[in-house]
Design an enzyme around this catalytic site. Structure first.
Site, PDB file in Angstrom:
ATOM      1  N   ASP A  45       0.839  -1.198   0.000  1.00  0.00           N
ATOM      2  CA  ASP A  45       0.000   0.000   0.000  1.00  0.00           C
ATOM      3  C   ASP A  45       0.875   1.248   0.000  1.00  0.00           C
ATOM      4  O   ASP A  45       1.987   1.236   0.557  1.00  0.00           O
ATOM      5  CB  ASP A  45      -0.889   0.040   1.247  1.00  0.00           C
ATOM      6  CG  ASP A  45      -1.887  -1.103   1.283  1.00  0.00           C
ATOM      7  OD1 ASP A  45      -2.226  -1.622   0.206  1.00  0.00           O
ATOM      8  OD2 ASP A  45      -2.330  -1.455   2.391  1.00  0.00           O
ATOM      9  N   TYR A  73       4.983  -8.887   8.852  1.00  0.00           N
ATOM     10  CA  TYR A  73       4.587  -7.488   8.975  1.00  0.00           C
ATOM     11  C   TYR A  73       4.540  -7.062  10.440  1.00  0.00           C
ATOM     12  O   TYR A  73       4.381  -7.896  11.342  1.00  0.00           O
ATOM     13  CB  TYR A  73       3.178  -7.258   8.404  1.00  0.00           C
ATOM     14  CG  TYR A  73       3.015  -7.523   6.937  1.00  0.00           C
ATOM     15  CD1 TYR A  73       3.172  -6.498   6.003  1.00  0.00           C
ATOM     16  CD2 TYR A  73       2.668  -8.789   6.470  1.00  0.00           C
ATOM     17  CE1 TYR A  73       2.997  -6.740   4.646  1.00  0.00           C
ATOM     18  CE2 TYR A  73       2.496  -9.041   5.113  1.00  0.00           C
ATOM     19  CZ  TYR A  73       2.661  -8.017   4.210  1.00  0.00           C
ATOM     20  OH  TYR A  73       2.488  -8.247   2.869  1.00  0.00           O
ATOM     21  N   ASP A  87      -7.457   1.734   6.827  1.00  0.00           N
ATOM     22  CA  ASP A  87      -6.203   2.251   7.369  1.00  0.00           C
ATOM     23  C   ASP A  87      -6.363   3.740   7.668  1.00  0.00           C
ATOM     24  O   ASP A  87      -7.449   4.316   7.495  1.00  0.00           O
ATOM     25  CB  ASP A  87      -5.020   1.981   6.433  1.00  0.00           C
ATOM     26  CG  ASP A  87      -5.154   2.664   5.075  1.00  0.00           C
ATOM     27  OD1 ASP A  87      -6.000   3.568   4.931  1.00  0.00           O
ATOM     28  OD2 ASP A  87      -4.400   2.297   4.159  1.00  0.00           O
ATOM     29  N   ARG A 181      -4.699  -4.997   6.635  1.00  0.00           N
ATOM     30  CA  ARG A 181      -5.797  -4.074   6.950  1.00  0.00           C
ATOM     31  C   ARG A 181      -7.085  -4.843   7.251  1.00  0.00           C
ATOM     32  O   ARG A 181      -7.803  -4.530   8.204  1.00  0.00           O
ATOM     33  CB  ARG A 181      -6.026  -3.121   5.777  1.00  0.00           C
ATOM     34  CG  ARG A 181      -4.961  -2.063   5.601  1.00  0.00           C
ATOM     35  CD  ARG A 181      -5.250  -1.231   4.364  1.00  0.00           C
ATOM     36  NE  ARG A 181      -5.059  -1.983   3.137  1.00  0.00           N
ATOM     37  CZ  ARG A 181      -5.707  -1.766   2.001  1.00  0.00           C
ATOM     38  NH1 ARG A 181      -6.631  -0.828   1.947  1.00  0.00           N
ATOM     39  NH2 ARG A 181      -5.454  -2.479   0.925  1.00  0.00           N
TER      40      ARG A 181
END
Length: 292
Positions: A45, A73, A87, A181
């Site tokens: 992203d 992550y 987000d 997300r």
């Protein structure tokens, strides 16, 4: 661009900055390295940072072997505030009072998402529905039904950031195709409210970690043999090497690769000759042939 000897090629492990799309990183790298033959593995992203793998020159042909590697992550889950994009970049769509939810409840909810799960891709994503990418539809204010897809959460740890902030640090190890997300939003929903993710950073793709990543304006190219270091390699002698370069189908015992493939085949100097994969029972075939 021709694939002539001496062309710029290899794998670059880039630490993507926030505000850049993955396409932006590729465009920048093309200017820095002086070649248009660059692709990436594993879209990030724009607001996310961290590891992005760039294949340069003939190494673009190897990217498909990197896509399935496990991703790691870190991110922050903000409870109580839902957004359009799941987000911090999106517009707030709902506020929930989740002040009474503590670390034990959050950890218990997160534990239910470890393992094989079904996940609905967010509207702001590159997934295609009806031939159009979801983020293109989202920009037009169109929301469509998305089918849940199987993903694997190998490991998930959540811990509070401060006391009573409603913010939790997430550390996730997952399969390719997982949306962090969506994972954060699903955990918040399971707690009876809503939430969004911020400060998303990819720490690793397989064995390629942020510790060896470089900014896109000063990339370091790894040789193509090293690009496939997460797969069990075969070192070919002179005779086998000639057959591999010729693209011959081989008996599995002739190749001698461990596991289920794919198998990078290297010469005695560690240069990549080809990548082989299973064919019919007892046989293997070249998926990619690279002349050194």
């Amino acid at each position: 661009m021709s694939e002539e000897k001496g062309a710029v090629e290899g794998l670059a492990v880039v630490d993507k900055e926030a505000g850049w799309t993955s396409h932006d990183v590729v465009a920048k790298a093309r200017g820095v390295l002086g070649t248009r033959k660059i692709g990436h593995s594993g879209t990030l992203d724009p607001d996310a940072t961290g590891v992005l793998l760039l294949g340069v020159g003939r190494a673009t042909r190897l990217l498909r072997f990197l896509t399935p590697l496990v991703k790691q992550y870190e991110a922050e889950l903000v409870l109580g505030v839902e957004t359009t994009t799941l987000d911090a970049a999106g517009e707030v769509t709902a506020i929930h009072d989740m002040a009474g939810i503590g670390p034990q409840e959050v950890a218990a909810a997160a534990a239910d998402f470890v393992g094989d799960i079904m996940q609905v891709p967010p509207m702001v994503s590159a997934v295609k529905v009806g031939g159009r990418r979801l983020h293109e539809l989202a920009r037009q204010g169109i929301e469509v039904e998305r089918k849940a897809r199987p993903v694997i959460i190998h490991d998930l740890v959540v811990a509070p950031v401060g006391i009573g902030t409603g913010v939790y640090r997430m550390e996730v190890s997952c399969s390719s195709g997982t949306y962090i997300r969506s994972l954060g939003a699903d955990i918040a929903r399971a707690l009876g409210g809503g939430g969004h993710v911020r400060a998303l950073r990819r720490l690793a793709i397989g064995s390629f970690t942020v510790s060896e990543a470089h900014p896109v304006d000063s990339p370091v190219l790894l040789p193509m043999g090293a690009a496939l270091r997460d797969h069990p390699a075969v070192t070919a002698g002179e005779d086998l090497g000639r057959r591999v370069i010729a693209g011959q189908v081989l008996g599995a015992d002739e190749l001698g690769g461990a596991g289920g493939g794919p198998w990078p085949v290297l010469d005695s100097r560690g240069r990549l000759l080809a990548v082989y994969e299973p064919y019919t029972e007892g046989w293997v075939k070249p998926a990619v042939v690279i002349s050194p």
